[in-house]
Design a protein around this motif. Structure first.
Motif, PDB file in Angstrom:
ATOM      1  N   ILE A 174      39.834  40.722  41.559  1.00 25.53           N
ATOM      2  CA  ILE A 174      40.036  40.961  42.996  1.00 25.53           C
ATOM      3  C   ILE A 174      41.030  42.089  43.227  1.00 25.53           C
ATOM      4  N   ALA A 175      42.106  42.104  42.458  1.00 27.21           N
ATOM      5  CA  ALA A 175      43.110  43.171  42.594  1.00 27.21           C
ATOM      6  C   ALA A 175      42.507  44.535  42.225  1.00 27.21           C
ATOM      7  N   TRP A 225      40.340  49.741  43.985  1.00 29.70           N
ATOM      8  CA  TRP A 225      39.221  50.681  43.920  1.00 29.70           C
ATOM      9  C   TRP A 225      38.728  51.041  45.328  1.00 29.70           C
ATOM     10  N   LEU A 226      38.793  50.082  46.253  1.00 28.03           N
ATOM     11  CA  LEU A 226      38.315  50.306  47.596  1.00 28.03           C
ATOM     12  C   LEU A 226      39.296  51.091  48.468  1.00 28.03           C
ATOM     13  N   ARG A 227      40.543  51.226  48.036  1.00 30.48           N
ATOM     14  CA  ARG A 227      41.531  51.982  48.828  1.00 30.48           C
ATOM     15  C   ARG A 227      41.222  53.417  48.909  1.00 30.48           C
ATOM     16  N   ILE A 280      39.366  45.423  42.384  1.00 23.73           N
ATOM     17  CA  ILE A 280      38.405  45.811  43.429  1.00 23.73           C
ATOM     18  C   ILE A 280      39.137  46.335  44.661  1.00 23.73           C
ATOM     19  N   SER A 281      40.213  45.661  45.046  1.00 20.30           N
ATOM     20  CA  SER A 281      40.940  46.115  46.232  1.00 20.30           C
ATOM     21  C   SER A 281      41.590  47.478  45.992  1.00 20.30           C
ATOM     22  N   PHE A 312      50.679  43.340  42.810  1.00 22.42           N
ATOM     23  CA  PHE A 312      50.166  42.057  43.269  1.00 22.42           C
ATOM     24  C   PHE A 312      51.028  40.970  42.644  1.00 22.42           C
TER      25      PHE A 312
END
Length: 71
Positions: A63-64, A69-71, A66-67, A43
């Motif tokens: 935010i980074a 983790w969601l991948r 979380i993103s 990022f």
């Protein structure tokens, strides 16, 4: 000269140059943390620290994370 080379090899352990006190579990945990930092550095804002305020920088980190983790 040969004696020093042999002593150096013996002192490094029998496992391919690893120190004798090598702990595989500790290495696995360190590797996970290192990979996480490398992924977070993808990022651009985090890698270059464009945000000047600590609160903004922490929000970008969250935010980074979380993103990722969601991948």
């Amino acid at each position: 000269m040969e004696d020093r080379a042999i002593a150096r090899r013996v002192g490094r352990g029998s496992r391919g140059g690893r120190p004798p006190a090598f702990d595989a579990e500790t290495y696995k945990r360190r590797n996970v943390v290192s990979r996480c930092f490398n992924r977070l550095q993808q990022f651009r804002d985090l890698a270059t620290r464009y945000a000047k305020r600590a609160a903004y920088y922490q929000a970008e980190q969250t935010i980074a994370a979380i993103s990722l983790w969601l991948r």
